[in-house]
Design a protein around this motif. Structure first.
Motif, PDB file in Angstrom:
ATOM      1  N   THR A  57      -4.911   6.823   2.425  1.00  0.00           N
ATOM      2  CA  THR A  57      -4.240   5.521   2.452  1.00  0.00           C
ATOM      3  C   THR A  57      -4.944   4.558   1.505  1.00  0.00           C
ATOM      4  O   THR A  57      -6.179   4.490   1.481  1.00  0.00           O
ATOM      5  N   GLY A  58      -4.163   3.834   0.731  1.00  0.00           N
ATOM      6  CA  GLY A  58      -4.687   2.778  -0.121  1.00  0.00           C
ATOM      7  C   GLY A  58      -3.887   1.501   0.071  1.00  0.00           C
ATOM      8  O   GLY A  58      -2.652   1.544   0.064  1.00  0.00           O
ATOM      9  N   GLY A  90     -13.526  11.309   8.642  1.00  0.00           N
ATOM     10  CA  GLY A  90     -12.996  10.497   7.548  1.00  0.00           C
ATOM     11  C   GLY A  90     -13.965   9.458   7.057  1.00  0.00           C
ATOM     12  O   GLY A  90     -15.097   9.348   7.540  1.00  0.00           O
ATOM     13  N   TYR A  91     -13.489   8.704   6.080  1.00  0.00           N
ATOM     14  CA  TYR A  91     -14.284   7.621   5.480  1.00  0.00           C
ATOM     15  C   TYR A  91     -13.358   6.445   5.218  1.00  0.00           C
ATOM     16  O   TYR A  91     -12.232   6.626   4.747  1.00  0.00           O
ATOM     17  N   ASN A  92     -13.863   5.246   5.535  1.00  0.00           N
ATOM     18  CA  ASN A  92     -13.069   4.033   5.346  1.00  0.00           C
ATOM     19  C   ASN A  92     -13.862   3.029   4.525  1.00  0.00           C
ATOM     20  O   ASN A  92     -15.052   2.806   4.788  1.00  0.00           O
ATOM     21  N   TYR A  93     -13.201   2.430   3.530  1.00  0.00           N
ATOM     22  CA  TYR A  93     -13.836   1.427   2.667  1.00  0.00           C
ATOM     23  C   TYR A  93     -13.011   0.146   2.730  1.00  0.00           C
ATOM     24  O   TYR A  93     -11.794   0.176   2.528  1.00  0.00           O
ATOM     25  N   LEU A  94     -13.680  -0.966   3.022  1.00  0.00           N
ATOM     26  CA  LEU A  94     -13.019  -2.277   3.116  1.00  0.00           C
ATOM     27  C   LEU A  94     -13.871  -3.303   2.384  1.00  0.00           C
ATOM     28  O   LEU A  94     -15.096  -3.346   2.588  1.00  0.00           O
ATOM     29  N   GLU A 139      -8.498  -1.835   0.619  1.00  0.00           N
ATOM     30  CA  GLU A 139      -8.968  -0.895   1.627  1.00  0.00           C
ATOM     31  C   GLU A 139      -8.533   0.507   1.244  1.00  0.00           C
ATOM     32  O   GLU A 139      -7.409   0.714   0.778  1.00  0.00           O
ATOM     33  N   ALA A 140      -9.419   1.475   1.421  1.00  0.00           N
ATOM     34  CA  ALA A 140      -9.114   2.880   1.183  1.00  0.00           C
ATOM     35  C   ALA A 140      -9.559   3.682   2.393  1.00  0.00           C
ATOM     36  O   ALA A 140     -10.608   3.415   2.979  1.00  0.00           O
ATOM     37  N   GLY A 182       0.799  -1.210   0.000  1.00  0.00           N
ATOM     38  CA  GLY A 182       0.000   0.000   0.000  1.00  0.00           C
ATOM     39  C   GLY A 182       0.833   1.261   0.000  1.00  0.00           C
ATOM     40  O   GLY A 182       2.073   1.229   0.077  1.00  0.00           O
ATOM     41  N   LEU A 183       0.126   2.392  -0.081  1.00  0.00           N
ATOM     42  CA  LEU A 183       0.729   3.714  -0.026  1.00  0.00           C
ATOM     43  C   LEU A 183      -0.075   4.580   0.934  1.00  0.00           C
ATOM     44  O   LEU A 183      -1.304   4.475   1.012  1.00  0.00           O
TER      45      LEU A 183
END
Length: 239
Positions: free
Chosen positions: A155-156, A229-233, A211-212, A140-141
């Motif tokens: 973050t990705g 924030g927002y989190n996607y998994l 995941e983002a 990831g980065l």
């Protein structure tokens, strides 16, 4: 872990508390009461059909009902090694490599009680319990941009690995009535859980977990931040 702050280690733990949803429906069997049916797909013909749960049964109205409970929960953890790739006055970008574990559980319990003319009743219970364990390596980065006390973190990540899927299926049926011969013990098979699929099933499958994460925040003090924030998994393959 170095004086220049260019190499680091992070560990994260995630848990979403169990969520339970319950639905039920019934009819008392009085004249004019609604008819309830159970939809299913006929394995022999491939077409949708249904079976009577409560309502008109050969000219007589019989009571019946059904209840369904769905429960799921998610938890997991990860450990990553980070290395700084870009660093300017306002921007820093880190690369990461690590290991990720996720556990997703889901269960469905479905009970049916159907009346039959003459004081007889049929009760069934279906149980489907799934347990998924994912193990994989990830890359990831992470990027951080700052302007005065405001900051943006992005973050990705993507993890590739194996998910161990376990499915436990159970189903029982029992009848009751005014005659002793119709007071039967539990026998295998409910409505959707049948002797053909009842049992302990397990398999391993390839799974991708991206995941983002996005955060916008403000440095309240040197050691305290506030952010939204927002989190996607996403898990690509689960039972």
């Amino acid at each position: 872990i170095d004086p220049e702050g260019s190499i680091g280690v992070e560990a994260n733990y995630l848990r979403i508390a169990p969520r339970t949803i319950t639905r039920s429906g019934s009819t008392d069997g009085t004249p004019g009461s609604p008819t309830l049916t159970l939809p299913f797909r006929d394995a022999n013909t491939g077409t949708e059909t249904s079976s009577l749960l409560a309502g008109n049964f050969f000219g007589a109205t019989v009571p019946g009902g059904a209840s369904l409970t769905l429960r799921n929960e998610l938890q997991g953890g990860e450990i990553n090694f980070l290395a700084r790739l870009v660093r300017t006055e306002n921007l820093s970008v880190n690369g990461l490599v690590g290991f990720r574990y996720l556990n997703f559980r889901e269960s469905l319990d479905f009970g049916v009680n159907t009346g039959i003319p003459g004081g007889f009743a049929l009760t069934t219970l279906d149980s489907f319990h799934a347990n998924n364990n994912f193990y994989g390596g990830q890359l990831g980065l992470t990027g951080n941009w700052r302007c005065n006390n405001f900051f943006v973190d992005v973050t990705g990540k993507v993890a590739l690995g194996t998910v161990n899927q376990v499915m436990d299926i159970n189903g029982t049926s029992s009848d009751a009535g005014p005659l002793a011969a119709f007071n039967g013990a539990n026998v295998p098979g409910g409505v959707f859980a049948q002797p053909t699929n009842i049992g302990h099933h397990t398999r391993n499958a390839f799974c991708v977990v991206p995941e983002a994460d996005f955060k916008f925040g403000y440095n309240i003090t040197r050691n305290i931040q506030g952010f939204v924030g927002y989190n996607y998994l996403y898990l690509s393959n689960v039972a």
